[in-house]
Design a protein around this motif. Structure first.
Motif, PDB file in Angstrom:
ATOM      1  N   ILE A 164       0.857  -1.190   0.000  1.00 44.32           N
ATOM      2  CA  ILE A 164       0.000   0.000   0.000  1.00 44.32           C
ATOM      3  C   ILE A 164       0.893   1.238   0.000  1.00 44.32           C
ATOM      4  N   HIS A 165       0.958   1.901  -1.145  1.00 43.84           N
ATOM      5  CA  HIS A 165       1.740   3.138  -1.227  1.00 43.84           C
ATOM      6  C   HIS A 165       1.045   4.241  -0.443  1.00 43.84           C
ATOM      7  N   HIS A 166       1.849   5.164   0.107  1.00 45.13           N
ATOM      8  CA  HIS A 166       1.221   6.188   0.948  1.00 45.13           C
ATOM      9  C   HIS A 166       0.450   7.219   0.134  1.00 45.13           C
ATOM     10  N   ALA A 167       0.521   7.145  -1.196  1.00 46.67           N
ATOM     11  CA  ALA A 167      -0.346   8.009  -2.008  1.00 46.67           C
ATOM     12  C   ALA A 167      -1.812   7.616  -1.847  1.00 46.67           C
ATOM     13  N   VAL A 168      -2.062   6.366  -1.460  1.00 41.93           N
ATOM     14  CA  VAL A 168      -3.448   5.899  -1.318  1.00 41.93           C
ATOM     15  C   VAL A 168      -4.153   6.619  -0.167  1.00 41.93           C
ATOM     16  N   PRO A 169      -3.615   6.572   1.080  1.00 35.99           N
ATOM     17  CA  PRO A 169      -4.263   7.383   2.125  1.00 35.99           C
ATOM     18  C   PRO A 169      -4.173   8.871   1.824  1.00 35.99           C
ATOM     19  N   GLY A 170      -3.153   9.278   1.046  1.00 34.39           N
ATOM     20  CA  GLY A 170      -3.053  10.690   0.670  1.00 34.39           C
ATOM     21  C   GLY A 170      -4.236  11.139  -0.156  1.00 34.39           C
ATOM     22  N   VAL A 171      -4.647  10.316  -1.115  1.00 33.54           N
ATOM     23  CA  VAL A 171      -5.810  10.653  -1.940  1.00 33.54           C
ATOM     24  C   VAL A 171      -7.059  10.745  -1.072  1.00 33.54           C
ATOM     25  N   VAL A 172      -7.205   9.809  -0.135  1.00 34.84           N
ATOM     26  CA  VAL A 172      -8.373   9.823   0.752  1.00 34.84           C
ATOM     27  C   VAL A 172      -8.413  11.116   1.567  1.00 34.84           C
ATOM     28  N   LEU A 173      -7.258  11.519   2.109  1.00 33.93           N
ATOM     29  CA  LEU A 173      -7.208  12.742   2.914  1.00 33.93           C
ATOM     30  C   LEU A 173      -7.455  13.983   2.066  1.00 33.93           C
ATOM     31  N   MET A 174      -6.936  13.984   0.838  1.00 34.88           N
ATOM     32  CA  MET A 174      -7.186  15.128  -0.044  1.00 34.88           C
ATOM     33  C   MET A 174      -8.670  15.266  -0.366  1.00 34.88           C
ATOM     34  N   VAL A 175      -9.318  14.133  -0.652  1.00 39.17           N
ATOM     35  CA  VAL A 175     -10.752  14.164  -0.946  1.00 39.17           C
ATOM     36  C   VAL A 175     -11.533  14.635   0.274  1.00 39.17           C
ATOM     37  N   ALA A 176     -11.189  14.082   1.441  1.00 39.12           N
ATOM     38  CA  ALA A 176     -11.892  14.470   2.671  1.00 39.12           C
ATOM     39  C   ALA A 176     -11.680  15.946   2.978  1.00 39.12           C
ATOM     40  N   GLY A 177     -10.425  16.395   2.885  1.00 40.03           N
ATOM     41  CA  GLY A 177     -10.135  17.793   3.181  1.00 40.03           C
ATOM     42  C   GLY A 177     -10.759  18.737   2.173  1.00 40.03           C
TER      43      GLY A 177
ATOM     44  N   GLU B 263       4.918  10.736  -3.861  1.00 40.89           N
ATOM     45  CA  GLU B 263       4.973   9.635  -4.827  1.00 40.89           C
ATOM     46  C   GLU B 263       4.499  10.091  -6.209  1.00 40.89           C
ATOM     47  N   PHE B 264       4.693  11.360  -6.495  1.00 39.24           N
ATOM     48  CA  PHE B 264       4.294  11.910  -7.789  1.00 39.24           C
ATOM     49  C   PHE B 264       4.958  11.161  -8.948  1.00 39.24           C
ATOM     50  N   ALA B 265       6.233  10.813  -8.791  1.00 39.38           N
ATOM     51  CA  ALA B 265       6.951  10.124  -9.872  1.00 39.38           C
ATOM     52  C   ALA B 265       6.347   8.753 -10.158  1.00 39.38           C
ATOM     53  N   LEU B 266       5.859   8.067  -9.130  1.00 39.52           N
ATOM     54  CA  LEU B 266       5.236   6.762  -9.340  1.00 39.52           C
ATOM     55  C   LEU B 266       3.975   6.891 -10.175  1.00 39.52           C
ATOM     56  N   ILE B 267       3.220   7.971  -9.929  1.00 40.55           N
ATOM     57  CA  ILE B 267       2.007   8.223 -10.700  1.00 40.55           C
ATOM     58  C   ILE B 267       2.365   8.623 -12.126  1.00 40.55           C
ATOM     59  N   LEU B 268       3.412   9.434 -12.263  1.00 41.93           N
ATOM     60  CA  LEU B 268       3.813   9.918 -13.579  1.00 41.93           C
ATOM     61  C   LEU B 268       4.306   8.788 -14.477  1.00 41.93           C
ATOM     62  N   TYR B 269       5.167   7.916 -13.940  1.00 39.43           N
ATOM     63  CA  TYR B 269       5.775   6.849 -14.734  1.00 39.43           C
ATOM     64  C   TYR B 269       5.022   5.517 -14.636  1.00 39.43           C
ATOM     65  N   LEU B 270       4.017   5.445 -13.748  1.00 41.48           N
ATOM     66  CA  LEU B 270       3.271   4.197 -13.533  1.00 41.48           C
ATOM     67  C   LEU B 270       4.218   3.033 -13.244  1.00 41.48           C
ATOM     68  N   ALA B 271       5.207   3.295 -12.402  1.00 39.70           N
ATOM     69  CA  ALA B 271       6.183   2.278 -11.999  1.00 39.70           C
ATOM     70  C   ALA B 271       6.769   2.699 -10.663  1.00 39.70           C
ATOM     71  N   ASP B 272       7.315   1.724  -9.926  1.00 40.91           N
ATOM     72  CA  ASP B 272       7.892   2.022  -8.615  1.00 40.91           C
ATOM     73  C   ASP B 272       9.307   2.571  -8.800  1.00 40.91           C
ATOM     74  N   VAL B 273       9.374   3.868  -9.090  1.00 37.64           N
ATOM     75  CA  VAL B 273      10.661   4.523  -9.350  1.00 37.64           C
ATOM     76  C   VAL B 273      11.078   5.394  -8.160  1.00 37.64           C
ATOM     77  N   TYR B 274      10.551   5.087  -6.991  1.00 40.46           N
ATOM     78  CA  TYR B 274      10.730   5.951  -5.823  1.00 40.46           C
ATOM     79  C   TYR B 274      12.196   6.246  -5.540  1.00 40.46           C
ATOM     80  N   TRP B 275      13.057   5.213  -5.625  1.00 38.36           N
ATOM     81  CA  TRP B 275      14.474   5.389  -5.290  1.00 38.36           C
ATOM     82  C   TRP B 275      15.363   5.437  -6.530  1.00 38.36           C
ATOM     83  N   THR B 276      14.813   5.824  -7.656  1.00 39.66           N
ATOM     84  CA  THR B 276      15.601   5.922  -8.885  1.00 39.66           C
ATOM     85  C   THR B 276      15.760   7.385  -9.279  1.00 39.66           C
ATOM     86  N   GLU B 277      16.510   7.598 -10.355  1.00 32.92           N
ATOM     87  CA  GLU B 277      16.705   8.957 -10.857  1.00 32.92           C
ATOM     88  C   GLU B 277      15.364   9.591 -11.220  1.00 32.92           C
ATOM     89  N   GLN B 278      14.456   8.794 -11.821  1.00 37.22           N
ATOM     90  CA  GLN B 278      13.134   9.338 -12.162  1.00 37.22           C
ATOM     91  C   GLN B 278      12.355   9.744 -10.925  1.00 37.22           C
TER      92      GLN B 278
END
Length: 250
Positions: A55-68, A99-114
């Motif tokens: 579970i990436h932390h963007a998931v609860p992030g989306v929930v909090l953004m919608v709620a807020g 985790e914007f890069a993960l959404i942008l590239y649709l891949a787990d690039v969290y610890w990469t140059e992307q």
């Protein structure tokens, strides 16, 4: 300090924006600290999984953004309920943009140059929010006199011209020049007349039949990157952590 607080923050109704900005920045910093501890294997923190799915932390992030967001609309951003809604939204935005890069590239690039695109997105968002909070009027409108502002034609022309220069800078792959140019028009005009960055929209569309111009742009980009990439890279590593040489699961 109290006079500034009421004059520049409370009276103009900027308290929810300030609360959202502070919670956004703090959430990003705390999240990056936790993920770096997980990566290093230190501390009590672990990745969250459910049924074998990370579970990436963007998931609860989306929930909090919608709620807020909906809470802010419901309260009309009035009083402390509006501030609490802004905090929820800021926390959610911090988790999502981390985790914007993960959404942008649709891949787990969290610890990469992307993955550095996430840090860039957070810094850019913070800069824009600070400018709005400081009362900066974009595209040079604040530089006009009161008489010029009353002349709607001059006002509209100034806004459109400065906006066009910032848009051209953005098309040329100069994100930070476009953002700074929204406040200082001379910067946007400078970026608009200079050569585009390799791989930018301008480069792909307008330089494809101009090999000499494309080669000049690449040489200039290489000189610029040799000078500034080490500095920006160290800052990004300080904020987001050093990327891996190759993509690997977190």
């Amino acid at each position: 300090m109290e006079e500034w607080w009421y004059r520049d923050i409370v009276d103009p109704g900027k308290l929810p924006l300030l609360a959202a900005l502070v919670s956004f920045v703090m959430t990003f910093l705390v999240t990056r600290t936790v993920t770096r501890l997980i990566r290093a294997g230190h501390g009590p923190f672990r990745n969250v999984s459910a049924g074998g799915v990370h579970i990436h932390h963007a998931v609860p992030g989306v929930v909090l953004m919608v709620a807020g967001g909906f809470a802010g609309i419901a309260t009309g951003q009035a009083g402390w309920p509006g501030v609490l809604a802004a905090v929820l939204f800021g926390v959610g935005a911090g988790l999502v943009l981390d985790e914007f890069a993960l959404i942008l590239y649709l891949a787990d690039v969290y610890w990469t140059e992307q993955g550095r695109r996430s840090v860039e997105a957070v810094v850019l968002t913070t800069a824009l929010l600070v400018m709005v909070l400081a009362g900066v009027v974009p595209f040079g409108v604040d530089a006009l006199s009161e008489e010029e502002r009353r002349q709607r034609g001059v006002l509209a022309g100034t806004v459109l011209l400065n906006f066009a220069a910032a848009l051209v800078s953005l098309a040329k792959g100069k994100l930070w020049t476009a953002v700074a140019g929204a406040v200082v028009p001379l910067i946007a005009f400078t970026g608009a007349v200079r050569l585009a960055r390799p791989g930018s929209f301008w480069d792909r569309r307008l330089y494809r039949n101009r090999p000499r111009t494309r080669e000049r742009a690449r040489r200039r980009a290489r000189r610029h990157d040799r000078r500034w990439s080490p500095v920006t890279g160290r800052l990004q590593d300080l904020l987001g952590g050093t990327p891996d040489d190759e993509l690997r699961p977190r």
